[in-house]
Design an enzyme around this catalytic site. Structure first.
Site, short mmCIF file in Angstrom:
data_model
loop_
_atom_site.label_atom_id
_atom_site.label_comp_id
_atom_site.label_asym_id
_atom_site.label_seq_id
_atom_site.Cartn_x
_atom_site.Cartn_y
_atom_site.Cartn_z
N LYS A 53 -37.88 4.67 46.16
CA LYS A 53 -37.78 5.95 46.86
C LYS A 53 -39.02 6.80 46.59
O LYS A 53 -39.58 7.42 47.51
CB LYS A 53 -36.50 6.70 46.41
N GLN A 97 -29.27 9.94 41.66
CA GLN A 97 -29.00 8.52 41.85
C GLN A 97 -27.63 8.16 41.25
O GLN A 97 -27.33 8.51 40.11
CB GLN A 97 -30.11 7.67 41.22
N ASP A 120 -28.78 13.22 50.62
CA ASP A 120 -27.93 12.02 50.66
C ASP A 120 -26.79 12.19 51.66
O ASP A 120 -26.12 11.22 52.02
CB ASP A 120 -27.32 11.76 49.27
N1 GUN Z 1 -26.63 4.53 44.73
C1 GUN Z 1 -26.52 3.53 45.64
N2 GUN Z 1 -26.85 3.98 46.88
C2 GUN Z 1 -27.17 5.27 46.74
C3 GUN Z 1 -27.61 6.28 47.65
O1 GUN Z 1 -27.75 6.09 48.86
N3 GUN Z 1 -27.86 7.49 47.10
C4 GUN Z 1 -27.69 7.76 45.78
N4 GUN Z 1 -27.93 8.99 45.35
N5 GUN Z 1 -27.28 6.86 44.91
C5 GUN Z 1 -27.03 5.63 45.40
#
Ligand code: GUN
Length: 281
Positions: A53, A97, A120
């Site tokens: 990311k 996350q 998100d």
């Molecule tokens: N963990 C797995 N997929 C995601 C996501 O799309 N966003 C976040 N914040 N954590 C995750």
């Protein structure tokens, strides 16, 4: 003959558009677009996701603020960090996350992210707006699926769409997006009776289960559009999806591969949401 939906190509096209919007934002406002990423602990998969990311932000000219806390971080430490990011006007998006270590109260932490910085699309307000088909930040993975289906020109209106999986992150928002696009939507899950028959009726089948090769050829209608959201590892450690790709592909009109299908789009939609959040600020 099926058509492969190339998530990398769709991603590259959308990232080009994002880059241009980032440059325009910088020129107009004289400041950067900022995304804060919070990672608590050292889960290896989460570390890889966070690294990817941050790299994607850099490639698009978005400034990233990485915040790493140890596995032992207390609830108060994480909450204070998120509160300070919420108040920071250089930060337009906040991503915590998941999963968080088990001792932390995930809901209490996520609730501290302001709706306009919830890139998100996980907060109650954004989910509620999505359900009401109003403007909102949409969860990245399902939004990535929609962007690919639309760009490929697949018909959604009036079609039978079946989503396997009912998670808050993927299954439920996916179902809402398809419903908002005028599909007739069925959501299946681990307690669903007659799963195979329901899937066989799907013009659009989205698999978000988290079990390798769960979707077999006898579950797929001839000519279906099959979207595989799964990221699993088989016994050899090789990445594979929720769909038995080799067995299913010849029945499909369109199918997404794993890797190289939905995966690349998830991060792209995070960048997209971050730019939207900044432009609205
Ligand atoms: N963990 C797995 N997929 C995601 C996501 O799309 N966003 C976040 N914040 N954590 C995750």
């Amino acid at each position: 003959m099926y058509k492969l939906i190339d998530g990398k190509a769709h991603s590259a096209r959308i990232r080009g558009e994002i880059k241009a919007r980032v440059e325009q934002y910088k020129k107009a406002r004289g400041s950067d677009i900022g995304l804060a990423v919070v990672l608590v602990g050292s889960d290896p998969a989460s570390q890889v996701y966070v690294r990817n990311k941050i790299r994607a932000c850099e490639e698009c000219g978005i400034k990233s603020f990485a915040n790493y806390l140890p596995e032992t971080a207390r609830q108060k430490d994480v909450e204070e960090l998120v509160k300070s990011l919420a108040e920071d006007e250089n930060i337009h998006g906040i991503l915590v996350q998941l999963p968080l270590p088990a001792h932390l109260d995930e809901k209490a932490i996520l609730d501290l992210i302001p709706v306009e910085k919830d890139v998100d699309g996980f907060c109650e307000e954004n989910i509620g707006r999505l359900c009401m088909n109003r403007d909102c930040l949409v969860a990245c993975t399902p939004n990535g699926v929609m962007q690919m289906l639309k760009a490929e020109g697949t018909e959604i209106k009036g079609k039978n769409a079946v989503v396997i999986g009912r998670s808050n992150i993927v299954g439920k928002p996916m179902a809402m997006l398809l419903l908002n696009a005028d599909a007739t939507v069925t959501v299946c899950h681990s307690k669903t009776a007659n799963l195979k028959e329901i899937c066989r009726n799907a013009d659009i089948l989205v698999a978000a289960i988290g079990r390798a090769k769960f979707v077999t050829a006898d579950m797929v209608k001839d000519g279906a559009v099959v979207v595989d959201v799964g990221i699993n590892r088989n016994s050899d450690g090789k990445l594979c999806g929720d769909v038995d790709f080799d067995a299913v592909r010849d029945k499909c009109s369109y199918i997404t591969p794993v890797p190289g299908g939905v995966g690349p789009m998830t991060i792209t939609m995070l960048l997209y949401n971050t730019v939207c959040a900044a432009e609205r600020s």
